[in-house]
Design a protein around this motif. Structure first.
Motif, short mmCIF file in Angstrom:
data_model
loop_
_atom_site.label_atom_id
_atom_site.label_comp_id
_atom_site.label_asym_id
_atom_site.label_seq_id
_atom_site.Cartn_x
_atom_site.Cartn_y
_atom_site.Cartn_z
N UNK A 15 -6.74 16.09 47.27
CA UNK A 15 -6.70 14.71 47.79
C UNK A 15 -8.02 14.02 47.51
N UNK A 16 -9.12 14.75 47.79
CA UNK A 16 -10.45 14.19 47.52
C UNK A 16 -10.65 13.92 46.05
N UNK A 17 -10.19 14.85 45.20
CA UNK A 17 -10.36 14.69 43.77
C UNK A 17 -9.64 13.44 43.27
N UNK A 18 -8.41 13.27 43.72
CA UNK A 18 -7.63 12.10 43.29
C UNK A 18 -8.25 10.81 43.81
N UNK A 19 -8.66 10.84 45.09
CA UNK A 19 -9.19 9.61 45.69
C UNK A 19 -10.56 9.25 45.14
N UNK A 20 -11.35 10.28 44.82
CA UNK A 20 -12.73 10.09 44.37
C UNK A 20 -12.81 9.76 42.88
N UNK A 21 -11.80 10.15 42.12
CA UNK A 21 -11.86 10.01 40.68
C UNK A 21 -11.75 8.55 40.24
N UNK A 22 -12.53 8.20 39.22
CA UNK A 22 -12.47 6.85 38.65
C UNK A 22 -12.11 6.88 37.18
N UNK A 23 -11.73 8.05 36.66
CA UNK A 23 -11.52 8.18 35.22
C UNK A 23 -10.40 7.28 34.72
N UNK A 24 -9.41 6.99 35.55
CA UNK A 24 -8.31 6.13 35.11
C UNK A 24 -8.80 4.73 34.76
N UNK A 25 -9.88 4.32 35.42
CA UNK A 25 -10.43 2.97 35.19
C UNK A 25 -11.57 3.01 34.19
N UNK A 26 -12.51 3.96 34.37
CA UNK A 26 -13.75 3.88 33.57
C UNK A 26 -13.68 4.61 32.23
N UNK A 27 -12.53 5.23 31.92
CA UNK A 27 -12.45 5.90 30.62
C UNK A 27 -12.52 4.92 29.46
N UNK A 28 -12.23 3.65 29.72
CA UNK A 28 -12.33 2.66 28.65
C UNK A 28 -13.78 2.46 28.21
N UNK A 29 -14.74 2.97 29.01
CA UNK A 29 -16.15 2.85 28.64
C UNK A 29 -16.67 4.08 27.90
N UNK A 30 -15.75 4.88 27.33
CA UNK A 30 -16.20 6.12 26.70
C UNK A 30 -17.21 5.87 25.58
N UNK A 31 -16.97 4.81 24.80
CA UNK A 31 -17.87 4.53 23.69
C UNK A 31 -19.27 4.18 24.20
N UNK A 32 -19.33 3.32 25.20
CA UNK A 32 -20.62 2.93 25.77
C UNK A 32 -21.32 4.14 26.38
N UNK A 33 -20.55 4.99 27.06
CA UNK A 33 -21.15 6.16 27.69
C UNK A 33 -21.75 7.11 26.65
N UNK A 34 -21.01 7.31 25.58
CA UNK A 34 -21.47 8.24 24.55
C UNK A 34 -22.67 7.67 23.80
N UNK A 35 -22.59 6.40 23.44
CA UNK A 35 -23.72 5.78 22.73
C UNK A 35 -24.97 5.76 23.60
N UNK A 36 -24.78 5.50 24.90
CA UNK A 36 -25.92 5.53 25.82
C UNK A 36 -26.52 6.92 25.92
N UNK A 37 -25.66 7.92 25.95
CA UNK A 37 -26.14 9.31 26.02
C UNK A 37 -26.85 9.72 24.74
N UNK A 38 -26.36 9.26 23.61
CA UNK A 38 -27.03 9.58 22.34
C UNK A 38 -28.43 8.97 22.30
N UNK A 39 -28.56 7.73 22.75
CA UNK A 39 -29.88 7.10 22.78
C UNK A 39 -30.80 7.82 23.75
N UNK A 40 -30.25 8.23 24.89
CA UNK A 40 -31.04 8.96 25.89
C UNK A 40 -31.51 10.30 25.33
N UNK A 41 -30.60 11.02 24.66
CA UNK A 41 -30.94 12.33 24.10
C UNK A 41 -32.00 12.20 23.00
N UNK A 42 -31.88 11.15 22.19
CA UNK A 42 -32.86 10.94 21.13
C UNK A 42 -34.24 10.67 21.73
#
Length: 463
Positions: A15-42
């Motif tokens: 119940x907590x996992x379902x209620x707490x999860x935001x992946x259904x909404x924020x998965x559309x930001x996958x490109x931004x998340x990955x590009x941000x992580x690449x810049x951070x790692x560099x």
């Protein structure tokens, strides 16, 4: 196992996992998340915070995840909660221990603030381009109908003669202000929050400017607590979107009225109309009605986020997970409305003859008749009273001012000369309105030139 599980002695409820999860909404930001992580790692590698080889390994791993995500080969899970944890989990699965170094010097709090800003910068620019397209359509129609005379209204009653081009240019002004609001709001989105940490920055010697430059940000946020808790940029977008939708709704209301049999000013193209399941004669302006209805939806998104934010103490709170659903809904709605409204307007056919026909009966030249008396030395208030009596006489006798004989005219005032009927012709009433911003041909030429210059200035700014 959760990446944050160390503190806990038992697993989370489903119940907590379902209620707490935001992946259904924020998965559309996958490109931004990955590009941000690449810049951070560099940056981590360049600053010597993590080994250079690990930095390269992380960047390559993230690139492979991005490519798979673009191809639709990835399935994000509720168990990993959000897009950030999903990407990090996938990275660790692919490259092993080196992947665990990625989150050094950052928090999900500043990470989501980064992703959200990046996504909304892109979305705001898309809306700007669509509003610019609409402005081009309106300008083309205004040039085409610069001399198409129609009744102008106040209180939805006939008031004074204008042109369809002049009427359309009023909406050009509205949408041009909308465009500048989005452009202006984008300036305040352009602050990079990564490096704010959870709320108090980080002890690692990171280079925030390096990350900002790689990700295309002009500035970095000035305060770490504000960096993770600020959602003004989303509220500004929602505010600008609400005003834009209000303008679209007003335009749609007029199109719906003009499309009615009672007015008959406009015919919608078949491709942008619908019919009735029971009444075969119907041709309904459903796109205009839907845009008008969806305006309330965008208003709701603005009020929802204002309400979410109004009582939050500094800094980050889980309530803010609700920010993206409302903002993304408004973004999607605005884009959908513009995508439908612009071609609907560009393919509409305006009935010039009907507009001319409807000029009669509303005494649209009454103000000009009063102005004529003023030019003969009659005080305006006295002239107003004379024309009022004339209008009343015409209503009783089923006439227009143009129908009155010279004897009838002079019975109301001996100041009326033989040139009065020529003076109050609709075309002449219109062309005398030469003031800047008015409907005369000369004033419209200036307005059209100004509008063209505005569009060109925006194009040079954006492209």
């Amino acid at each position: 196992m959760k990446l944050w599980q160390g503190r806990f002695q038992k697993g989370t409820s489903s119940i907590t996992e379902d209620f707490n999860s935001s992946i259904a909404v924020d998965q559309r930001m996958y490109r931004e998340d990955i590009l941000g992580s690449m810049a951070h790692a560099r940056m981590l590698g360049e600053c010597g915070i993590i080994p250079g080889e690990d930095s390269v390994l992380i960047i390559n791993g993230l690139q492979s995840i991005l490519e798979d995500a673009d191809k639709g080969l990835l399935e994000f899970t509720v168990e990993a909660e959000d897009i950030h944890m999903n990407v990090e989990t996938l990275l660790i699965e692919r490259i092993g221990e080196a992947g665990k170094r990625l989150h050094t010097g950052r928090s999900r709090n500043d990470q989501v603030a980064l992703d959200f800003r990046m996504y909304m910068k892109k979305g705001t620019r898309e809306v700007e381009d669509m509003v610019l397209d609409l402005l081009r359509v309106i300008l083309d129609l205004a040039k085409e109908h610069k001399d198409t005379i129609m009744a102008g209204y106040t209180h939805l009653q006939k008031a004074q003669p204008v042109t369809l081009g002049h009427h359309l240019m009023a909406y050009f002004q509205m949408f041009s202000r909308d465009l500048t609001r989005f452009i202006d709001s984008e300036k305040r989105m352009d602050h990079m929050p990564l490096g704010s940490g959870a709320l108090a920055g980080t002890t690692y010697p990171i280079d925030r400017y390096m990350v900002a430059a790689e990700l295309g940000f002009g500035k970095i946020t000035e305060n770490s607590m504000d960096g993770v808790s600020d959602r003004d940029f989303a509220l500004e977008f929602l505010g600008a979107s609400s005003i834009l939708m209000m303008h679209l709704s007003r335009f749609c209301e007029e199109i719906i009225i003009w499309n009615s049999n009672e007015f008959g000013y406009v015919e919608m193209d078949d491709a942008f109309s619908t019919g009735s399941s029971i009444m075969p004669q119907k041709k309904n302006p459903d796109i205009a009605e839907l845009v008008r209805g969806k305006t309330g939806r965008v208003y709701g998104d603005l009020v929802a986020l204002l309400t979410i934010m109004k009582g939050l103490p500094l800094a980050y709170n889980k309530d803010m997970q609700e920010d993206k659903e409302t903002t993304f809904d408004a973004l999607d709605t605005v884009k959908a409305c513009l995508a439908a409204f612009t071609p609907m307007l560009s393919t509409a056919t305006f009935n010039k003859d009907r507009m001319m026909e409807k000029l009669r009966g509303g005494f649209l030249n009454a103000t000009d008749a009063a102005d004529y008396l003023v030019m003969q030395g009659v005080p305006f208030r006295s002239a107003h009273e004379v024309i009022g009596r004339m209008v009343n006489y015409c209503i009783i006798n089923g006439k227009a001012l143009d129908d009155l004989s010279q004897d009838e005219l002079t019975s109301f005032s001996d100041k009326f000369g033989n040139d009065i009927l020529e003076f109050i012709k609709m075309e002449n009433c219109l062309q005398r309105r030469k003031t800047y911003g008015g409907p005369s041909s000369a004033a419209m030429d200036t307005a059209i030139d100004n509008a063209r210059n505005f569009i060109e200035s925006i194009e040079s700014l954006k492209y």
